[in-house]
Design an enzyme around this catalytic site. Structure first.
Site, PDB file in Angstrom:
ATOM      1  N   THR A   1     -16.386 -18.719  76.944  1.00  0.00           N
ATOM      2  CA  THR A   1     -16.351 -19.903  77.814  1.00  0.00           C
ATOM      3  C   THR A   1     -15.995 -19.533  79.245  1.00  0.00           C
ATOM      4  OG1 THR A   1     -15.772 -21.403  76.040  1.00  0.00           O
ATOM      5  CG2 THR A   1     -15.114 -22.076  78.230  1.00  0.00           C
TER       6      THR A   1
ATOM      7  N   SER B   1     -18.477 -15.831  71.637  1.00  0.00           N
ATOM      8  CA  SER B   1     -17.784 -14.926  70.708  1.00  0.00           C
ATOM      9  C   SER B   1     -18.050 -15.278  69.248  1.00  0.00           C
ATOM     10  CB  SER B   1     -16.285 -14.869  70.998  1.00  0.00           C
ATOM     11  OG  SER B   1     -15.626 -16.010  70.529  1.00  0.00           O
TER      12      SER B   1
ATOM     13  N   THR C   1     -12.813 -17.455  73.187  1.00  0.00           N
ATOM     14  CA  THR C   1     -11.573 -17.700  72.451  1.00  0.00           C
ATOM     15  C   THR C   1     -11.785 -17.818  70.938  1.00  0.00           C
ATOM     16  OG1 THR C   1     -11.765 -20.103  72.706  1.00  0.00           O
ATOM     17  CG2 THR C   1     -10.515 -18.925  74.394  1.00  0.00           C
ATOM     18  N   ASP C   2     -13.009 -18.160  70.526  1.00  0.00           N
ATOM     19  CA  ASP C   2     -13.205 -18.500  69.108  1.00  0.00           C
ATOM     20  C   ASP C   2     -12.887 -17.341  68.170  1.00  0.00           C
ATOM     21  OD1 ASP C   2     -13.869 -21.031  69.824  1.00  0.00           O
ATOM     22  OD2 ASP C   2     -16.031 -20.782  69.618  1.00  0.00           O
TER      23      ASP C   2
HETATM   24  N1  ASP Z   1     -17.466 -20.631  71.939  1.00  0.00           N
HETATM   25  C1  ASP Z   1     -16.660 -19.976  72.951  1.00  0.00           C
HETATM   26  C2  ASP Z   1     -16.510 -18.507  72.586  1.00  0.00           C
HETATM   27  O1  ASP Z   1     -15.728 -18.198  71.736  1.00  0.00           O
HETATM   28  C3  ASP Z   1     -15.334 -20.631  73.058  1.00  0.00           C
HETATM   29  C4  ASP Z   1     -14.418 -20.091  74.131  1.00  0.00           C
HETATM   30  O2  ASP Z   1     -14.607 -19.038  74.701  1.00  0.00           O
HETATM   31  O3  ASP Z   1     -13.410 -20.776  74.410  1.00  0.00           O
HETATM   32  O4  ASP Z   1     -17.222 -17.698  73.116  1.00  0.00           O
END
Ligand code: ASP
Length: 339
Positions: free
Chosen positions: A12, A54, A85-86
């Site tokens: 993100t 991710s 973050t995932d």
């Molecule tokens: N879907 C995103 C990822 O994990 C979520 C994030 O980065 O907060 O790449």
């Protein structure tokens, strides 16, 4: 002035809006333009490893991140990995096993909101990460997120939307970062008594079975047949159902005899497993000598098994490696003689 290498992998933090939703588009160099204040305390070079949500991160990507750190290790004082973050908790744990005893800090960070938004956590997280990576007292692999420094093996994404997305599970924060000041809660750099070491292999034939009431043992049969290790996320401190003619016990017997590694874990986030408490756990632990995760996070257990199975020659080494503490991943291993 410290020299930092920033490795961008997507997430993100680097995302922009398109017709199909947010997708990582910003480059590593563009990310850096949002944190000009970092120039006051470090020089940053940027490397774009990939640009992925991710959700698409796999063990081969963890190996590439670790390889990039190893390749550039001598030239930099610290490393910052920008990541979604995932699956960040998995990557942080995997890098903790692939890059051990690093006197130089390796920071994994990301954000809940893209860095090009006016209201975002991304700029603070990236600036804090560069600050921590430039700090003399910092070392090892850690997540820096929302002002907290979390050991790479102890992080878990517990909130899908809030800025305080990550918790440190069964372990205190290493430090907090407030208004550009790092306040260490744990500072044991002097305990680093071995040189940094890098691993180059992972075995991804590790599966997870999350028990639900009524689950049949055929699911375990399927997973054990197709993998080298299966983690069973059971209930509470740990146990296996004894209904349906004790089919789970029979399945465990079959797969342990076939040389598969079965590890018991708990679906409860905090405080960990202890299979020796209840009959439903104690009997299978006694009969099969199964490993259990105790206070390790699931993310750490998954990636530790991949690392162990990729780097060991004999099954005899597996318990010692699994219960050996790496980057603070496990502290409680039951009473003496329970392993
Ligand atoms: N879907 C995103 C990822 O994990 C979520 C994030 O980065 O907060 O790449």
């Amino acid at each position: 002035m410290k020299n930092i290498l920033m490795l961008a992998t997507g997430g993100t933090i680097a995302s922009q809006s398109g017709d199909n939703g947010l997708t990582p588009l910003l480059t590593s160099t563009q990310l850096l333009e949002y944190v000009p204040a970092a120039r006051q305390f470090c020089h940053v070079d940027a490397l774009q490893l990939f640009n992925l949500d991710s959700t698409n991160m796999q063990p081969k990507h963890w190996l590439k991140i670790a390889a990039a750190i190893e390749e550039h290790y001598d030239r930099y004082d610290g490393f910052v990995v920008c990541h979604g973050t995932d699956t960040m908790a998995y990557t942080a744990a995997a890098i903790s096993y692939l890059v051990q005893n690093s006197p130089k800090p390796v920071v994994i960070t990301g954000a809940q909101k893209p860095i090009d938004l006016e209201i975002t956590d991304a700029k603070t997280n990236l600036l804090d990460s560069l600050l921590f990576a430039s700090c003399d007292k910092a070392h090892g692999v850690n997540i820096v997120f929302d002002g907290k420094v979390i050991a790479g093996t102890r992080g878990k994404k517990e909130r899908t939307k809030s800025y305080n997305a990550f918790s440190s599970i069964n372990f205190p924060y290493i430090a907090i970062i407030q208004d550009g000041h790092i306040i260490f809660y744990l500072d044991d750099k002097r305990l680093l008594d071995r040189p940094v070491s890098f691993s180059h292999r992972l075995n991804d034939k590790v599966a997870l079975l999350k028990l639900i009431p009524s689950m049949e043992s055929g699911v375990l049969d399927y997973l054990a047949e197709h993998n080298d290790a299966v983690i069973i996320e059971s209930f509470g401190v740990g146990g296996l159902p004894t209904y349906e003619g004790d089919d789970f016990h029979k399945a465990i017997r079959r797969w342990v005899d076939a040389g598969k590694i079965i590890v018991m874990a708990t679906q409860v986030t905090n405080e960990g497993s202890n299979m020796s408490v209840y009959e439903v756990g104690k009997t299978i632990k006694r009969d099969f000598g199964l490993l259990e995760t105790y206070d390790m996070t699931l993310e750490a257990a998954v990636t530790k098994l991949m690392w162990i199975l990729g780097n060991t020659s004999g099954p005899d080494q597996i318990p010692g490696m699994f219960y050996g503490t790496v980057n603070r991943d496990i502290l409680f291993t039951g009473a003496a003689g329970e392993r």
